[in-house]
Motif scaffolding. Structure first.
Motif, PDB file in Angstrom:
ATOM      1  N   ALA A  15      64.899 -32.544  32.159  1.00  0.00           N
ATOM      2  CA  ALA A  15      63.619 -32.790  32.825  1.00  0.00           C
ATOM      3  C   ALA A  15      62.743 -33.715  31.998  1.00  0.00           C
ATOM      4  N   ALA A  16      62.664 -33.440  30.686  1.00  0.00           N
ATOM      5  CA  ALA A  16      61.799 -34.251  29.820  1.00  0.00           C
ATOM      6  C   ALA A  16      62.341 -35.663  29.643  1.00  0.00           C
ATOM      7  N   LEU A  17      63.624 -35.765  29.323  1.00  0.00           N
ATOM      8  CA  LEU A  17      64.210 -37.086  29.065  1.00  0.00           C
ATOM      9  C   LEU A  17      64.356 -37.895  30.351  1.00  0.00           C
ATOM     10  N   GLY A  18      64.627 -37.220  31.476  1.00  0.00           N
ATOM     11  CA  GLY A  18      64.696 -37.923  32.749  1.00  0.00           C
ATOM     12  C   GLY A  18      63.352 -38.538  33.114  1.00  0.00           C
ATOM     13  N   THR A  19      62.276 -37.811  32.843  1.00  0.00           N
ATOM     14  CA  THR A  19      60.945 -38.346  33.104  1.00  0.00           C
ATOM     15  C   THR A  19      60.667 -39.558  32.222  1.00  0.00           C
ATOM     16  N   LEU A  20      61.055 -39.486  30.954  1.00  0.00           N
ATOM     17  CA  LEU A  20      60.877 -40.628  30.058  1.00  0.00           C
ATOM     18  C   LEU A  20      61.649 -41.843  30.558  1.00  0.00           C
ATOM     19  N   ARG A  21      62.869 -41.619  31.016  1.00  0.00           N
ATOM     20  CA  ARG A  21      63.693 -42.726  31.526  1.00  0.00           C
ATOM     21  C   ARG A  21      63.007 -43.405  32.711  1.00  0.00           C
ATOM     22  N   ASP A  22      62.489 -42.601  33.629  1.00  0.00           N
ATOM     23  CA  ASP A  22      61.850 -43.174  34.811  1.00  0.00           C
ATOM     24  C   ASP A  22      60.520 -43.839  34.471  1.00  0.00           C
ATOM     25  N   ALA A  23      59.711 -43.166  33.649  1.00  0.00           N
ATOM     26  CA  ALA A  23      58.384 -43.709  33.333  1.00  0.00           C
ATOM     27  C   ALA A  23      58.471 -44.976  32.497  1.00  0.00           C
ATOM     28  N   SER A  24      59.497 -45.057  31.650  1.00  0.00           N
ATOM     29  CA  SER A  24      59.619 -46.207  30.750  1.00  0.00           C
ATOM     30  C   SER A  24      59.885 -47.513  31.488  1.00  0.00           C
ATOM     31  N   LYS A  25      60.204 -47.438  32.775  1.00  0.00           N
ATOM     32  CA  LYS A  25      60.404 -48.645  33.576  1.00  0.00           C
ATOM     33  C   LYS A  25      59.076 -49.262  34.001  1.00  0.00           C
ATOM     34  N   SER A  26      57.991 -48.534  33.773  1.00  0.00           N
ATOM     35  CA  SER A  26      56.666 -48.995  34.174  1.00  0.00           C
ATOM     36  C   SER A  26      55.904 -49.564  32.977  1.00  0.00           C
ATOM     37  N   PRO A  86      56.432 -23.034  45.558  1.00  0.00           N
ATOM     38  CA  PRO A  86      56.958 -23.962  44.547  1.00  0.00           C
ATOM     39  C   PRO A  86      58.482 -23.997  44.591  1.00  0.00           C
ATOM     40  N   LEU A  87      59.032 -25.179  44.499  1.00  0.00           N
ATOM     41  CA  LEU A  87      60.477 -25.310  44.487  1.00  0.00           C
ATOM     42  C   LEU A  87      61.046 -24.659  43.243  1.00  0.00           C
ATOM     43  N   PRO A  88      62.184 -23.968  43.353  1.00  0.00           N
ATOM     44  CA  PRO A  88      62.789 -23.382  42.157  1.00  0.00           C
ATOM     45  C   PRO A  88      63.122 -24.474  41.144  1.00  0.00           C
ATOM     46  N   ASN A  89      62.758 -24.211  39.898  1.00  0.00           N
ATOM     47  CA  ASN A  89      62.947 -25.218  38.857  1.00  0.00           C
ATOM     48  C   ASN A  89      64.055 -24.760  37.926  1.00  0.00           C
ATOM     49  N   ASN A  90      65.257 -25.228  38.191  1.00  0.00           N
ATOM     50  CA  ASN A  90      66.395 -24.867  37.347  1.00  0.00           C
ATOM     51  C   ASN A  90      66.887 -26.032  36.503  1.00  0.00           C
ATOM     52  N   THR A  91      66.118 -27.129  36.500  1.00  0.00           N
ATOM     53  CA  THR A  91      66.511 -28.295  35.722  1.00  0.00           C
ATOM     54  C   THR A  91      66.462 -27.956  34.239  1.00  0.00           C
ATOM     55  N   PRO A  92      67.505 -28.255  33.487  1.00  0.00           N
ATOM     56  CA  PRO A  92      67.465 -28.014  32.038  1.00  0.00           C
ATOM     57  C   PRO A  92      66.269 -28.723  31.399  1.00  0.00           C
ATOM     58  N   ILE A  93      65.688 -28.085  30.397  1.00  0.00           N
ATOM     59  CA  ILE A  93      64.469 -28.610  29.778  1.00  0.00           C
ATOM     60  C   ILE A  93      64.665 -30.028  29.264  1.00  0.00           C
ATOM     61  N   MET A  94      65.759 -30.262  28.546  1.00  0.00           N
ATOM     62  CA  MET A  94      66.008 -31.592  27.990  1.00  0.00           C
ATOM     63  C   MET A  94      66.152 -32.621  29.101  1.00  0.00           C
TER      64      MET A  94
END
Length: 426
Positions: A229-240, A219-227
């Motif tokens: 990761a969550a908000l970035g996913t919302l930004r990308d998914a909301s385009k669909s 598994p790739l090391p996951n050092n992305t800040p929690i906020m």
């Protein structure tokens, strides 16, 4: 370690450790969900002891539902960063702490803080996201079935414990019933500590159904800040557009299940002269039918068009809710409602998870589904408060059930706007 010994013992019997993960997650979700469903029993006892109105108690439950949902995408990010076992143990500790503290509450603000904020955050750290993560990480084959089993545990746990808790509340008071919930949560925490692991590679396995021979990448090391990761996913998914359709239909799903029936069916039955234990037994019967219906839904979602499954699920749920006020609350009418509504209580989850995984890929599925589940709980929060307000102002719950039934019909129609998904391998 117990997990390594258990994995070796199962391997000799050709049983994949993923099914053990399903079992321990099932137990945890079953007991945790009982915590979520229990307050529906305590509404009337709290009113009698403290003089709180239905609207005031419903406000606390509404806060809990909303936080329960809003935590889901951040819970997925926490699981990706810190591991399933650590996050699940922390969640159970938070819930138990809130319940124990609530045994001494005497003011409405304490109810809102403990049952609203603390328990909302704690239960939201696992919720349905845990099951979606288990299915995505540990299974290549039978994902729909696994989601169905784990979803059934959530809904069944919310309903199955209600007769027991109602009997204890009636005989000994709500605090004794709440104490039993705390003990059961302790049992779940011990099982998680001993058995749960994060990925198949932790016990030297490939995901169930993965017949590959090449070594699995670490598994790739996951050092992305929690906020982020969550908000970035919302930004990308909301385009669909698919995301917004699933979000809207799941909003209606929450408004027509957890927020309405789970919280308010028992007090509504009391309005029609049905005793609390008998009303709780009605919910338990729904739990039995739901267990069958949701597992069957998982099996069907592996084989048929998930859009049409959702069409039928929402449509039939809407018809059952519209039927309930005309049942005259007789034994026959309520039994008919319990059967049809129970089969469809939360059967919408497996098709929704599969559509999410197909559209957004297995690695981001839990994060995207976390935001879709947030919509579910926003709907539950709106319905919990709205139905309580209807009872306080109009002296009846029936308008809330008519509205929920009509919304389900709307959900059945808009879900067909989703185009056939193209599988994503990323």
């Amino acid at each position: 370690m117990i997990s390594n010994w258990l994995s070796a013992a199962l391997a000799r019997r050709n049983i994949h450790y993923g099914w053990v993960m399903v079992a321990v997650t099932f137990l945890t979700a079953l007991i945790s969900a009982g915590t979520v469903g229990a307050p529906g029993i305590f509404i009337v006892p709290l009113q009698k002891e403290f003089g709180w109105t239905t609207a005031e108690i419903s406000s606390a439950l509404s806060i809990r539902f909303i936080l329960f949902g809003l935590m889901a995408p951040f819970a997925a990010a926490l699981m990706n960063r810190y591991g399933l076992r650590n996050v699940t143990l922390l969640a159970l500790l938070i819930v138990v702490s809130g319940l124990v503290a609530s045994l001494a509450m005497t003011q409405v603000w304490q109810l809102m803080l403990l049952w609203g904020v603390v328990i909302g955050l704690g239960t939201g750290m696992t919720a349905l996201v845990l099951g979606a993560t288990i299915a995505a990480r540990w299974f290549v084959a039978r994902r729909g079935l696994v989601v169905g089993i784990l979803t059934a545990s959530v809904a069944t746990g919310q309903l199955a414990f209600l007769p027991l808790l109602a009997s204890l509340t009636e005989a000994y008071g709500w605090r004794i019933a709440l104490g039993l919930v705390c003990v059961m949560l302790g049992v779940a925490a011990f099982a998680v500590l001993m058995i749960m692991r994060d990925r198949p590679s932790d016990v030297g396995l490939r995901p169930f159904g993965d017949e590959g021979t090449e070594p699995l990448p670490a598994p790739l090391p996951n050092n992305t800040p929690i906020m982020a990761a969550a908000l970035g996913t919302l930004r990308d998914a909301s385009k669909s557009g698919v995301f917004w359709i699933l979000f809207a239909t799941f909003f209606i799903c929450g408004a027509s299940t957890n927020g309405l029936v789970q919280v308010h069916l028992i007090p509504m039955c009391l309005d029609f002269g049905i005793p609390q234990v008998q009303a709780a037994s009605l919910l338990a019967a729904m739990g039995i039918f739901d267990f069958v219906g949701t597992i069957a839904s998982g099996w069907l979602s592996d084989r048929y068009d998930n859009r049409w499954l959702l069409f039928w699920y929402y449509g039939l749920r809407g018809l059952s809710l519209l039927f309930l006020p005309f049942s005259d609350f007789t034994l026959y009418g309520l039994s008919l409602f319990a059967m049809f509504y129970g089969l469809d209580w939360i059967a919408t989850v497996p098709p929704t998870v599969r559509l999410t995984t197909q559209r957004f890929g297995p690695e981001r599925a839990n994060l995207v589904f976390g935001w879709i589940f947030a919509g579910h709980q926003l709907g539950a929060g709106v319905a919990a408060f709205g139905a309580g307000l209807s009872r306080t102002v109009l002296q009846t719950y029936l308008p809330a059930f008519f509205v929920a039934g009509a919304l389900c019909v709307v959900a059945a129609l808009i879900v067909l706007a989703i185009s056939r998904p193209k599988p994503v391998t990323a």
